[in-house]
Motif scaffolding. Structure first.
Motif, PDB file in Angstrom:
ATOM      1  N   VAL A  93       0.895  -1.539  -0.059  1.00 50.68           N
ATOM      2  CA  VAL A  93      -0.294   0.156  -0.226  1.00 50.68           C
ATOM      3  C   VAL A  93       0.865   0.554   0.022  1.00 50.68           C
ATOM      4  CG1 VAL A  93      -1.363   0.808   1.235  1.00 50.68           C
ATOM      5  CG2 VAL A  93      -1.512  -0.851   1.123  1.00 50.68           C
ATOM      6  N   SER A  94       0.672   1.875  -0.905  1.00 51.45           N
ATOM      7  CA  SER A  94       1.246   3.565  -1.622  1.00 51.45           C
ATOM      8  C   SER A  94       1.054   4.470   0.048  1.00 51.45           C
ATOM      9  CB  SER A  94       1.253   3.781  -2.466  1.00 51.45           C
ATOM     10  OG  SER A  94      -0.288   4.631  -3.276  1.00 51.45           O
ATOM     11  N   THR A  95       1.820   5.518   0.157  1.00 52.08           N
ATOM     12  CA  THR A  95       1.372   6.599   1.942  1.00 52.08           C
ATOM     13  C   THR A  95       0.469   7.284   1.456  1.00 52.08           C
ATOM     14  OG1 THR A  95       4.255   6.534   1.995  1.00 52.08           O
ATOM     15  CG2 THR A  95       2.586   8.358   2.206  1.00 52.08           C
ATOM     16  N   ASP A 147      -7.330   7.481   2.287  1.00 53.79           N
ATOM     17  CA  ASP A 147      -8.243   6.689   3.141  1.00 53.79           C
ATOM     18  C   ASP A 147      -8.150   7.265   4.502  1.00 53.79           C
ATOM     19  OD1 ASP A 147      -8.331   4.333   1.249  1.00 53.79           O
ATOM     20  OD2 ASP A 147      -6.639   3.076   2.692  1.00 53.79           O
ATOM     21  N   LEU A 148      -7.518   7.778   4.956  1.00 50.90           N
ATOM     22  CA  LEU A 148      -7.171   9.033   6.186  1.00 50.90           C
ATOM     23  C   LEU A 148      -8.448   9.942   6.037  1.00 50.90           C
ATOM     24  CD1 LEU A 148      -6.343   9.016   9.137  1.00 50.90           C
ATOM     25  CD2 LEU A 148      -4.925  10.693   7.838  1.00 50.90           C
TER      26      LEU A 148
END
Length: 59
Positions: free
Chosen positions: A7-9, A15-16
């Motif tokens: 998962v990339s940053t 998502d956040l």
């Protein structure tokens, strides 16, 4: 054979943002209650909440 997907940053950031947005919309759509008003008061006499109901009472 399964390949490992990292998962990339950027994906985590979006998502956040999504979760934060849903949380804020839920708070805005919920019926007004006094749950946001804390019985604890600061020295200024305000509970320190950002709730519009509380802020109107603190003035």
């Amino acid at each position: 054979m399964e390949s490992e997907h990292r998962v990339s940053t950027l994906e985590l950031f979006f998502d956040l943002v999504f979760v934060f947005t849903i949380t804020q919309l839920t708070v805005l759509r919920s019926p007004r209650s006094t749950a946001c008003c804390s019985p604890r008061r600061t020295g200024a006499g305000c509970c320190g909440s950002r709730c519009p109901t509380c802020c109107a009472r603190c003035r």
